[in-house]
Design an enzyme around this catalytic site. Structure first.
Site, PDB file in Angstrom:
ATOM      1  N   THR A  40     -98.209 -17.392 -45.257  1.00  0.00           N
ATOM      2  CA  THR A  40     -98.282 -18.152 -44.004  1.00  0.00           C
ATOM      3  C   THR A  40     -97.119 -19.123 -43.841  1.00  0.00           C
ATOM      4  OG1 THR A  40     -99.745 -19.737 -45.110  1.00  0.00           O
ATOM      5  CG2 THR A  40    -100.792 -17.976 -43.852  1.00  0.00           C
ATOM      6  N   HIS A  45     -96.371 -23.585 -52.095  1.00  0.00           N
ATOM      7  CA  HIS A  45     -96.467 -25.030 -52.291  1.00  0.00           C
ATOM      8  C   HIS A  45     -97.288 -25.302 -53.552  1.00  0.00           C
ATOM      9  CE1 HIS A  45    -100.550 -24.700 -50.729  1.00  0.00           C
ATOM     10  NE2 HIS A  45    -100.097 -24.206 -49.592  1.00  0.00           N
ATOM     11  N   HIS A  48    -100.411 -23.401 -54.427  1.00  0.00           N
ATOM     12  CA  HIS A  48    -100.247 -22.063 -55.010  1.00  0.00           C
ATOM     13  C   HIS A  48     -99.857 -22.143 -56.481  1.00  0.00           C
ATOM     14  CE1 HIS A  48     -99.122 -21.202 -50.648  1.00  0.00           C
ATOM     15  NE2 HIS A  48    -100.147 -20.409 -50.852  1.00  0.00           N
ATOM     16  N   LYS A  82    -110.627 -24.449 -43.757  1.00  0.00           N
ATOM     17  CA  LYS A  82    -109.893 -24.809 -42.549  1.00  0.00           C
ATOM     18  C   LYS A  82    -110.867 -25.317 -41.486  1.00  0.00           C
ATOM     19  CE  LYS A  82    -106.038 -22.986 -44.200  1.00  0.00           C
ATOM     20  NZ  LYS A  82    -106.585 -22.444 -45.442  1.00  0.00           N
ATOM     21  N   ARG A  86    -105.877 -20.782 -37.609  1.00  0.00           N
ATOM     22  CA  ARG A  86    -104.439 -20.799 -37.845  1.00  0.00           C
ATOM     23  C   ARG A  86    -103.676 -20.327 -36.610  1.00  0.00           C
ATOM     24  NH1 ARG A  86    -104.145 -17.797 -43.690  1.00  0.00           N
ATOM     25  NH2 ARG A  86    -104.258 -19.615 -45.024  1.00  0.00           N
ATOM     26  N   GLN A 171    -110.600  -9.005 -47.168  1.00  0.00           N
ATOM     27  CA  GLN A 171    -110.293  -9.390 -48.540  1.00  0.00           C
ATOM     28  C   GLN A 171    -111.143  -8.599 -49.525  1.00  0.00           C
ATOM     29  OE1 GLN A 171    -109.631 -13.563 -49.517  1.00  0.00           O
ATOM     30  NE2 GLN A 171    -110.658 -13.295 -51.475  1.00  0.00           N
ATOM     31  N   ASP A 192    -112.215 -22.239 -53.266  1.00  0.00           N
ATOM     32  CA  ASP A 192    -112.598 -22.034 -51.869  1.00  0.00           C
ATOM     33  C   ASP A 192    -112.707 -20.546 -51.521  1.00  0.00           C
ATOM     34  OD1 ASP A 192    -109.883 -21.636 -52.170  1.00  0.00           O
ATOM     35  OD2 ASP A 192    -109.319 -22.647 -50.307  1.00  0.00           O
ATOM     36  N   LYS A 227    -106.924 -33.938 -52.395  1.00  0.00           N
ATOM     37  CA  LYS A 227    -105.953 -32.907 -52.749  1.00  0.00           C
ATOM     38  C   LYS A 227    -104.601 -33.534 -53.063  1.00  0.00           C
ATOM     39  CE  LYS A 227    -107.517 -28.595 -50.641  1.00  0.00           C
ATOM     40  NZ  LYS A 227    -107.135 -27.498 -49.722  1.00  0.00           N
ATOM     41  N   LYS A 230     -99.484 -33.696 -51.318  1.00  0.00           N
ATOM     42  CA  LYS A 230     -99.111 -34.150 -49.982  1.00  0.00           C
ATOM     43  C   LYS A 230     -98.093 -35.272 -50.102  1.00  0.00           C
ATOM     44  CE  LYS A 230    -101.828 -31.503 -47.518  1.00  0.00           C
ATOM     45  NZ  LYS A 230    -101.266 -30.486 -46.604  1.00  0.00           N
ATOM     46  N   THR A 231     -97.039 -35.217 -49.298  1.00  0.00           N
ATOM     47  CA  THR A 231     -96.015 -36.252 -49.284  1.00  0.00           C
ATOM     48  C   THR A 231     -95.861 -36.775 -47.864  1.00  0.00           C
ATOM     49  OG1 THR A 231     -94.145 -34.801 -48.747  1.00  0.00           O
ATOM     50  CG2 THR A 231     -94.781 -34.948 -51.070  1.00  0.00           C
TER      51      THR A 231
END
Length: 408
Positions: A40, A45, A48, A82, A86, A171, A192, A227, A230-231
């Site tokens: 995606t 990131h 993953h 989510k 998306r 899936q 998840d 989580k 994150k920045t």
């Protein structure tokens, strides 16, 4: 030590379907397993990264991983975790993303000589006949059971499209196809994905009459359950064009004391015995050394040892007793930049993700130029700022950049 024990001691395993059977399988057999990655974005990131480490530990123990790129499922979108649907991507964008992710995976997973497999679910999902799929696969899924799955149930109040409702079936079908093609008997993934994994296992049982297994890994969260990764600029990417090696290193160098041991266990190959000794014995300033080890090890895995050494050297120059600033991120400035506002220059070079963010940083006193705190958003760059052609910019407490005078 068995891989099951290693994974357990490092804190990877969150849920698993058949504890004793899986433990025995991993000790005695060569297991083919898979983890799916929907392309995606054009980079993996940190979310993953933990899945790749899960995969890498299994491979090091002799098991065979399948990295499944989900070019087809990325066109649908997984509703798990989510709150909204998306955005839709073109097939060309998804294919490009998949190619970028493949290159990053090769840093951690050895795909040579059949030691690992990479496949793409576009190879079978794009050519499916919808009626045949419903008759062959959809008939085995109970809508009542699907509605009880967390990935779907949590979205019902906000609205769940029929497009996304199909994701579990797709899936699950992936697992069946990989079972048929490669004798894949196990799926790994984030916690998840639990409901989707169970769907695939059940489909294999119904269609093939065989057992399959699933293990989920813990999501990367801090001591407060939030989580990580994150920045200010968004996600912590594994592509250094999106998150520089310096920023990547500094993120791990600055983790909270309460999180450093957990991150060492999950995100490095540092010996587990040594990490457990740190956990028992290290406190205070010793945890600062643990953070340095973490930052170096993680940066080495993602960007290479040479890059890790360079950014560590830069960090020591800024915060320690070193003096070599060559590895500090540079901002080239020319004669044309003299008289321009610092806000414009710094935003242009990615120090701030937007002018509004930069304006807020300056107004709140978060920007320093050569030890001068900048509070005026209209402050311009002057010749006198460039001492011997350089100027040092600090954003916040620990992010440094060198303005370097260039010709032109």
């Amino acid at each position: 030590m068995t891989v099951f024990e290693e994974l357990t001691r490092r804190g990877y395993i969150k849920q698993l379907t058949h504890p004793e059977e899986i433990k025995n399988l991993l000790e005695k057999d060569k297991v083919v397993f898979y983890i799916g990655f929907d392309p995606t974005a054009d980079s993996l990131h940190v979310g993953h990264f933990i899945a790749l480490m899960f995969m890498a530990h299994m491979q090091r123990a002799g098991h065979v991983p399948i990295a499944l790129l989900g070019a087809a499922t990325a066109m649908i979108g997984d509703p798990s975790g989510k709150t909204d649907m998306r955005s839709m991507m073109t097939r060309e964008t998804i294919d490009n993303n998949a190619e970028c992710m493949k290159k990053q995976m090769e840093r951690l997973i050895d795909f040579s000589e059949g030691r690992a497999i990479m496949d793409n679910n576009a190879n079978w999902l794009f050519d499916l006949n919808y009626i045949d799929f419903l008759r062959d696969v959809g008939v085995h899924f109970s809508v009542n059971n699907m509605l009880r799955a967390d990935s779907i149930r949590l979205r019902l109040e906000r609205g769940l499209s029929f497009l996304e409702f199909n994701y579990m079936l797709m899936q699950s079908y992936d697992f069946l196809v990989l079972h048929q093609k490669y004798n894949c008997i196990m799926q790994l993934g984030g916690d998840d994905q639990w409901s989707n994994m169970l769907g695939g296992m059940d489909l294999i049982r119904r269609k093939e009459g065989k057992d399959a297994f699933a293990m989920t890994c813990t999501l990367l969260t801090n001591s407060e359950g939030q989580k990580m990764g994150k920045t200010v600029n968004g996600a912590l990417w594994l592509d250094k064009n999106k998150t520089s090696g310096h920023d990547f290193y500094q993120y791990w160098r600055n983790v909270d004391d309460a999180d450093v041991i957990k991150c060492l266990k999950l995100l490095t190959f540092y010996p587990i015995e040594e990490i457990e000794r740190m956990e028992r014995e290290w406190t205070g300033q010793q945890l600062n050394e643990a953070k340095r080890i973490l930052a170096f090890e993680v940066t080495s895995l993602i960007h290479g040892k040479e890059e890790a050494q360079a950014v560590e050297k830069a960090a020591q120059a800024l915060f320690g007793s070193g003096s070599d600033l060559s590895a500090v991120p540079q901002i080239p400035v020319s004669a044309a930049d003299i008289g321009r506002t610092l806000l414009d220059i710094l935003t242009e070079h990615g120090v701030f993700p937007s002018k509004s963010e930069g304006r807020r940083n300056i107004e709140q006193g978060g920007v320093t130029l050569n030890d001068e705190k900048i509070s005026d958003v209209n402050r311009t760059l002057n010749e006198t700022d460039l001492t011997e052609g350089d100027a040092m910019v600090r954003k916040g407490k620990k992010k440094f950049y060198r303005m370097v005078r260039t010709e032109g």
